[in-house]
Design a protein around this motif. Structure first.
Motif, PDB file in Angstrom:
ATOM      1  N   LEU A 148     -14.196 -12.534  11.727  1.00 10.95           N
ATOM      2  CA  LEU A 148     -14.823 -12.973  10.491  1.00 10.95           C
ATOM      3  C   LEU A 148     -14.507 -12.066   9.308  1.00 10.95           C
ATOM      4  O   LEU A 148     -14.411 -12.510   8.179  1.00 10.95           O
ATOM      5  CB  LEU A 148     -16.345 -13.037  10.699  1.00 10.95           C
ATOM      6  CG  LEU A 148     -17.185 -13.578   9.551  1.00 10.95           C
ATOM      7  CD1 LEU A 148     -16.761 -14.991   9.182  1.00 10.95           C
ATOM      8  CD2 LEU A 148     -18.660 -13.546   9.929  1.00 10.95           C
ATOM      9  N   TYR A 149     -14.330 -10.749   9.557  1.00 14.47           N
ATOM     10  CA  TYR A 149     -14.145  -9.791   8.475  1.00 14.47           C
ATOM     11  C   TYR A 149     -12.795  -9.085   8.583  1.00 14.47           C
ATOM     12  O   TYR A 149     -12.677  -8.052   9.213  1.00 14.47           O
ATOM     13  CB  TYR A 149     -15.262  -8.746   8.495  1.00 14.47           C
ATOM     14  CG  TYR A 149     -16.639  -9.346   8.424  1.00 14.47           C
ATOM     15  CD1 TYR A 149     -17.039 -10.073   7.306  1.00 14.47           C
ATOM     16  CD2 TYR A 149     -17.533  -9.199   9.468  1.00 14.47           C
ATOM     17  CE1 TYR A 149     -18.294 -10.641   7.228  1.00 14.47           C
ATOM     18  CE2 TYR A 149     -18.802  -9.757   9.396  1.00 14.47           C
ATOM     19  CZ  TYR A 149     -19.178 -10.475   8.282  1.00 14.47           C
ATOM     20  OH  TYR A 149     -20.418 -11.021   8.201  1.00 14.47           O
ATOM     21  N   PRO A 150     -11.762  -9.623   7.972  1.00 11.81           N
ATOM     22  CA  PRO A 150     -10.467  -8.937   8.015  1.00 11.81           C
ATOM     23  C   PRO A 150     -10.507  -7.633   7.212  1.00 11.81           C
ATOM     24  O   PRO A 150     -11.320  -7.463   6.313  1.00 11.81           O
ATOM     25  CB  PRO A 150      -9.508  -9.936   7.372  1.00 11.81           C
ATOM     26  CG  PRO A 150     -10.373 -10.795   6.514  1.00 11.81           C
ATOM     27  CD  PRO A 150     -11.712 -10.844   7.196  1.00 11.81           C
ATOM     28  N   LEU A 151      -9.645  -6.713   7.569  1.00 16.72           N
ATOM     29  CA  LEU A 151      -9.529  -5.430   6.886  1.00 16.72           C
ATOM     30  C   LEU A 151      -8.409  -5.535   5.859  1.00 16.72           C
ATOM     31  O   LEU A 151      -7.334  -6.037   6.149  1.00 16.72           O
ATOM     32  CB  LEU A 151      -9.201  -4.332   7.899  1.00 16.72           C
ATOM     33  CG  LEU A 151      -9.160  -2.908   7.382  1.00 16.72           C
ATOM     34  CD1 LEU A 151     -10.564  -2.465   7.000  1.00 16.72           C
ATOM     35  CD2 LEU A 151      -8.592  -1.992   8.434  1.00 16.72           C
ATOM     36  N   THR A 152      -8.667  -5.064   4.638  1.00 16.54           N
ATOM     37  CA  THR A 152      -7.688  -5.143   3.561  1.00 16.54           C
ATOM     38  C   THR A 152      -7.351  -3.743   3.066  1.00 16.54           C
ATOM     39  O   THR A 152      -8.247  -2.929   2.848  1.00 16.54           O
ATOM     40  CB  THR A 152      -8.236  -5.972   2.376  1.00 16.54           C
ATOM     41  OG1 THR A 152      -8.563  -7.276   2.848  1.00 16.54           O
ATOM     42  CG2 THR A 152      -7.215  -6.088   1.266  1.00 16.54           C
ATOM     43  N   ILE A 153      -6.076  -3.457   2.898  1.00 13.13           N
ATOM     44  CA  ILE A 153      -5.605  -2.199   2.331  1.00 13.13           C
ATOM     45  C   ILE A 153      -4.844  -2.552   1.063  1.00 13.13           C
ATOM     46  O   ILE A 153      -3.953  -3.394   1.083  1.00 13.13           O
ATOM     47  CB  ILE A 153      -4.690  -1.442   3.308  1.00 13.13           C
ATOM     48  CG1 ILE A 153      -5.436  -1.162   4.622  1.00 13.13           C
ATOM     49  CG2 ILE A 153      -4.191  -0.145   2.683  1.00 13.13           C
ATOM     50  CD1 ILE A 153      -4.555  -0.585   5.709  1.00 13.13           C
ATOM     51  N   ASP A 154      -5.219  -1.895  -0.044  1.00 13.25           N
ATOM     52  CA  ASP A 154      -4.632  -2.274  -1.328  1.00 13.25           C
ATOM     53  C   ASP A 154      -4.577  -1.068  -2.263  1.00 13.25           C
ATOM     54  O   ASP A 154      -5.336  -0.117  -2.108  1.00 13.25           O
ATOM     55  CB  ASP A 154      -5.481  -3.378  -1.959  1.00 13.25           C
ATOM     56  CG  ASP A 154      -4.770  -4.108  -3.102  1.00 13.25           C
ATOM     57  OD1 ASP A 154      -3.554  -3.920  -3.273  1.00 13.25           O
ATOM     58  OD2 ASP A 154      -5.439  -4.876  -3.800  1.00 13.25           O
ATOM     59  N   HIS A 155      -3.675  -1.117  -3.215  1.00 18.11           N
ATOM     60  CA  HIS A 155      -3.584  -0.099  -4.271  1.00 18.11           C
ATOM     61  C   HIS A 155      -3.879  -0.784  -5.600  1.00 18.11           C
ATOM     62  O   HIS A 155      -3.301  -1.822  -5.904  1.00 18.11           O
ATOM     63  CB  HIS A 155      -2.200   0.537  -4.313  1.00 18.11           C
ATOM     64  CG  HIS A 155      -2.026   1.464  -5.469  1.00 18.11           C
ATOM     65  ND1 HIS A 155      -2.587   2.710  -5.509  1.00 18.11           N
ATOM     66  CD2 HIS A 155      -1.386   1.312  -6.637  1.00 18.11           C
ATOM     67  CE1 HIS A 155      -2.288   3.292  -6.652  1.00 18.11           C
ATOM     68  NE2 HIS A 155      -1.549   2.461  -7.357  1.00 18.11           N
ATOM     69  N   ASP A 156      -4.785  -0.196  -6.367  1.00 13.97           N
ATOM     70  CA  ASP A 156      -5.123  -0.727  -7.686  1.00 13.97           C
ATOM     71  C   ASP A 156      -4.442   0.142  -8.730  1.00 13.97           C
ATOM     72  O   ASP A 156      -4.862   1.264  -8.999  1.00 13.97           O
ATOM     73  CB  ASP A 156      -6.645  -0.714  -7.877  1.00 13.97           C
ATOM     74  CG  ASP A 156      -7.070  -1.383  -9.180  1.00 13.97           C
ATOM     75  OD1 ASP A 156      -6.243  -1.492 -10.103  1.00 13.97           O
ATOM     76  OD2 ASP A 156      -8.244  -1.782  -9.262  1.00 13.97           O
ATOM     77  N   SER A 157      -3.357  -0.356  -9.303  1.00 16.30           N
ATOM     78  CA  SER A 157      -2.602   0.442 -10.270  1.00 16.30           C
ATOM     79  C   SER A 157      -3.361   0.631 -11.584  1.00 16.30           C
ATOM     80  O   SER A 157      -3.104   1.576 -12.317  1.00 16.30           O
ATOM     81  CB  SER A 157      -1.238  -0.191 -10.536  1.00 16.30           C
ATOM     82  OG  SER A 157      -1.393  -1.504 -11.011  1.00 16.30           O
ATOM     83  N   THR A 158      -4.322  -0.236 -11.878  1.00 21.20           N
ATOM     84  CA  THR A 158      -5.113  -0.103 -13.095  1.00 21.20           C
ATOM     85  C   THR A 158      -5.997   1.139 -13.053  1.00 21.20           C
ATOM     86  O   THR A 158      -6.116   1.876 -14.026  1.00 21.20           O
ATOM     87  CB  THR A 158      -6.003  -1.351 -13.303  1.00 21.20           C
ATOM     88  OG1 THR A 158      -5.172  -2.501 -13.286  1.00 21.20           O
ATOM     89  CG2 THR A 158      -6.745  -1.283 -14.618  1.00 21.20           C
ATOM     90  N   THR A 159      -6.614   1.382 -11.897  1.00 17.18           N
ATOM     91  CA  THR A 159      -7.521   2.523 -11.753  1.00 17.18           C
ATOM     92  C   THR A 159      -6.911   3.661 -10.941  1.00 17.18           C
ATOM     93  O   THR A 159      -7.570   4.662 -10.691  1.00 17.18           O
ATOM     94  CB  THR A 159      -8.837   2.087 -11.072  1.00 17.18           C
ATOM     95  OG1 THR A 159      -8.523   1.549  -9.779  1.00 17.18           O
ATOM     96  CG2 THR A 159      -9.561   1.053 -11.909  1.00 17.18           C
ATOM     97  N   SER A 160      -5.674   3.507 -10.511  1.00 18.89           N
ATOM     98  CA  SER A 160      -4.976   4.509  -9.687  1.00 18.89           C
ATOM     99  C   SER A 160      -5.781   4.875  -8.446  1.00 18.89           C
ATOM    100  O   SER A 160      -5.958   6.039  -8.112  1.00 18.89           O
ATOM    101  CB  SER A 160      -4.665   5.765 -10.500  1.00 18.89           C
ATOM    102  OG  SER A 160      -3.785   5.459 -11.547  1.00 18.89           O
ATOM    103  N   THR A 161      -6.286   3.852  -7.757  1.00 22.11           N
ATOM    104  CA  THR A 161      -7.045   4.078  -6.537  1.00 22.11           C
ATOM    105  C   THR A 161      -6.443   3.306  -5.375  1.00 22.11           C
ATOM    106  O   THR A 161      -5.792   2.276  -5.559  1.00 22.11           O
ATOM    107  CB  THR A 161      -8.519   3.645  -6.695  1.00 22.11           C
ATOM    108  OG1 THR A 161      -8.551   2.280  -7.101  1.00 22.11           O
ATOM    109  CG2 THR A 161      -9.250   4.500  -7.720  1.00 22.11           C
ATOM    110  N   ASN A 162      -6.643   3.833  -4.179  1.00 26.16           N
ATOM    111  CA  ASN A 162      -6.281   3.155  -2.946  1.00 26.16           C
ATOM    112  C   ASN A 162      -7.572   2.712  -2.280  1.00 26.16           C
ATOM    113  O   ASN A 162      -8.533   3.475  -2.218  1.00 26.16           O
ATOM    114  CB  ASN A 162      -5.499   4.089  -2.024  1.00 26.16           C
ATOM    115  CG  ASN A 162      -4.182   4.479  -2.648  1.00 26.16           C
ATOM    116  OD1 ASN A 162      -3.394   3.620  -3.009  1.00 26.16           O
ATOM    117  ND2 ASN A 162      -3.944   5.760  -2.806  1.00 26.16           N
ATOM    118  N   LYS A 163      -7.601   1.485  -1.763  1.00 25.80           N
ATOM    119  CA  LYS A 163      -8.829   0.928  -1.227  1.00 25.80           C
ATOM    120  C   LYS A 163      -8.616   0.372   0.173  1.00 25.80           C
ATOM    121  O   LYS A 163      -7.602  -0.267   0.436  1.00 25.80           O
ATOM    122  CB  LYS A 163      -9.342  -0.192  -2.127  1.00 25.80           C
ATOM    123  CG  LYS A 163      -9.638   0.246  -3.539  1.00 25.80           C
ATOM    124  CD  LYS A 163     -10.077  -0.925  -4.392  1.00 25.80           C
ATOM    125  CE  LYS A 163     -10.352  -0.478  -5.815  1.00 25.80           C
ATOM    126  NZ  LYS A 163     -10.820  -1.575  -6.671  1.00 25.80           N
TER     127      LYS A 163
END
Length: 84
Positions: A39-54
């Protein structure tokens, strides 16, 4: 033409997804979503706007690493998460 594998595939060199010049064994340009059908997939992402990895999950996991070397752990209700 892309390679197609019926069961298993083996790559001896570097593999790039979304890039034609990978610099690591596996390099992905873009968001990664991992799921085994749960039900809950895991997501890995980089937000270039805020320079964060999530690293996030709809189940409540929210780990954010920012440019300032701080890592925040949040629960589903945006409160601090307890690690035990």
């Amino acid at each position: 033409m892309p390679n197609r594998f019926l069961n298993n595939g083996y790559f001896a060199g570097k593999v790039g997804i979304g890039t034609i010049t990978p610099s690591a064994s596996l390099q992905v340009a873009g968001k990664i979503v991992m799921s085994d059908g749960a039900l809950y997939p895991l997501t890995i992402d980089h937000d270039s706007t805020t320079s964060t990895n999530k690293i996030t999950s709809a189940g409540g996991l929210n780990i954010v690493a920012g440019y300032n070397n701080l890592i925040s752990f949040k629960g589903a209700t945006d409160t601090n998460m307890t690690i035990s």
